[in-house]
Design a protein around this motif. Sequence first.
Motif, PDB file in Angstrom:
ATOM      1  N   PHE A  37       0.813  -1.221   0.000  1.00  0.00           N
ATOM      2  CA  PHE A  37       0.000   0.000   0.000  1.00  0.00           C
ATOM      3  C   PHE A  37       0.838   1.259   0.000  1.00  0.00           C
ATOM      4  O   PHE A  37       0.594   2.170   0.758  1.00  0.00           O
ATOM      5  N   THR A  38       1.875   1.257  -0.825  1.00  0.00           N
ATOM      6  CA  THR A  38       2.642   2.496  -0.908  1.00  0.00           C
ATOM      7  C   THR A  38       1.842   3.528  -1.686  1.00  0.00           C
ATOM      8  O   THR A  38       2.058   4.707  -1.542  1.00  0.00           O
ATOM      9  N   GLU A  39       0.908   3.047  -2.505  1.00  0.00           N
ATOM     10  CA  GLU A  39       0.123   3.961  -3.334  1.00  0.00           C
ATOM     11  C   GLU A  39      -1.343   3.859  -2.963  1.00  0.00           C
ATOM     12  O   GLU A  39      -1.994   2.850  -3.224  1.00  0.00           O
ATOM     13  N   PHE A  40      -1.868   4.909  -2.349  1.00  0.00           N
ATOM     14  CA  PHE A  40      -3.296   4.967  -2.114  1.00  0.00           C
ATOM     15  C   PHE A  40      -3.861   5.990  -3.086  1.00  0.00           C
ATOM     16  O   PHE A  40      -3.277   7.044  -3.258  1.00  0.00           O
ATOM     17  N   THR A  41      -4.991   5.675  -3.679  1.00  0.00           N
ATOM     18  CA  THR A  41      -5.552   6.664  -4.596  1.00  0.00           C
ATOM     19  C   THR A  41      -6.457   7.635  -3.851  1.00  0.00           C
ATOM     20  O   THR A  41      -6.911   8.601  -4.425  1.00  0.00           O
ATOM     21  N   SER A  42      -6.707   7.368  -2.571  1.00  0.00           N
ATOM     22  CA  SER A  42      -7.573   8.249  -1.797  1.00  0.00           C
ATOM     23  C   SER A  42      -6.937   8.553  -0.459  1.00  0.00           C
ATOM     24  O   SER A  42      -6.533   7.662   0.277  1.00  0.00           O
ATOM     25  N   ARG A  43      -6.867   9.849  -0.162  1.00  0.00           N
ATOM     26  CA  ARG A  43      -6.310  10.311   1.107  1.00  0.00           C
ATOM     27  C   ARG A  43      -7.214   9.872   2.280  1.00  0.00           C
ATOM     28  O   ARG A  43      -6.745   9.474   3.337  1.00  0.00           O
ATOM     29  N   LEU A  44      -8.531   9.930   2.071  1.00  0.00           N
ATOM     30  CA  LEU A  44      -9.489   9.557   3.118  1.00  0.00           C
ATOM     31  C   LEU A  44      -9.331   8.085   3.471  1.00  0.00           C
ATOM     32  O   LEU A  44      -9.360   7.695   4.640  1.00  0.00           O
ATOM     33  N   LEU A  45      -9.156   7.273   2.443  1.00  0.00           N
ATOM     34  CA  LEU A  45      -8.968   5.839   2.636  1.00  0.00           C
ATOM     35  C   LEU A  45      -7.680   5.588   3.416  1.00  0.00           C
ATOM     36  O   LEU A  45      -7.660   4.831   4.382  1.00  0.00           O
ATOM     37  N   GLU A  46      -6.637   6.268   2.998  1.00  0.00           N
ATOM     38  CA  GLU A  46      -5.334   6.096   3.640  1.00  0.00           C
ATOM     39  C   GLU A  46      -5.406   6.492   5.119  1.00  0.00           C
ATOM     40  O   GLU A  46      -4.877   5.792   5.985  1.00  0.00           O
TER      41      GLU A  46
END
Lengths: 204, 204
Positions: A3-12
């Motif tokens: 999970f180095t790449e999340f497409t959503s800040r809220l999700l992260e």
Amino acid sequence: MSFTEFTSRLLEDAVNEFASLPGIGRKTAFRLVMNLLRRNPAEVIRFGESIIKLRSEIHYCTVCNNISDTEVCNICKDPKRDKSLVCVVENIQDVMAVENTRQYRGLYHVLGGIISPIDGIGPADLKIDSLEEKVKEGGVSEIILALSTTMEGDTTNFYLYKRLSKYSPFITTLARGVAMGDELEYTDEITLGRALNNRNPYQQ
Amino acid sequence: MSFTEFTSRLLEDAVNEFASLPGIGRKTAFRLVMNLLRRNPAEVIRFGESIIKLRSEIHYCTVCNNISDTEVCNICKDPKRDKSLVCVVENIQDVMAVENTRQYRGLYHVLGGIISPIDGIGPADLKIDSLEEKVKEGGVSEIILALSTTMEGDTTNFYLYKRLSKYSPFITTLARGVAMGDELEYTDEITLGRALNNRNPYQQ
């Protein structure tokens, strides 16, 4: 997946919060968050609010230090409880453990820990002064020391005994012996020795 | 402990919420809640808010159905991405898995599931119409079917191929073979057979 790449800040953010809990890694945290995402919004908002309320609205009982929704907890407020009996426990989990036996109708006193020099916890870190105050005021006929049967528990028992016995309440500890369902073969020698010394007449 | 007796309604609510998550029992839920109680209030409030925001503010990208903080996700918005490449995946976890390889610079299309008659999921339950629309409009030169190598994945691949090949994009699937770190002895015969058929010239 790292999970180095999340497409959503809220999700992260949500994953990071769950992953900060003990025993929950990032993969599990992600799985939990995905479960929340599949639920209906009202349910998830209730979840979030229950966490916020938990920390911002909860009290510790001013009498016994137990967790409570009000200034004084339901156990201390209950007129049917025997106020002359005080059961001393380490934490609120232990209050629940004793309550679940449905055998005890007295009050509690939550120490908020146990004397443990190795963890740097001394008598001053625990709610012992207020317990002494309570005993000094009178009205307490018996103090039940319901602490863990560990070195730290024994040390705390000894310390409390030394400090409270001068007010001459009756001080007791939980019975020690062979637990329900234990096989003698696997019972440690100290437990078995104590159980033998404290043997009871056989009851049919 | 079965927690039949909670002394606090707020505590009980929070434990119930955590216990509703998959793989989290009541004991674990209680442990997590106790951890939150020991933290400072601001931290716990942030935790609760991140859950509320997650469900109330999150979007699904109108172009690719990926999870996003905005109407169109960062990947679809990125001008450096190759818009002629579309990688078809089952869910947002798979988007992250592909992103984490750092090998792919095209766009995605999230189906939101996989054809699985046993679970009652047919083509109509998936975002296939919008994918067809996208291909029909033109500009897509290659469709990479990056679905699981299961029966359901194969069925979905076959269905998508049938439906999209008439617009004559180049349709590819992920290479199948022996995974990194696998021992041949324990590799199943189908994988090993395919790896043998699709063998590559040795590269130093």
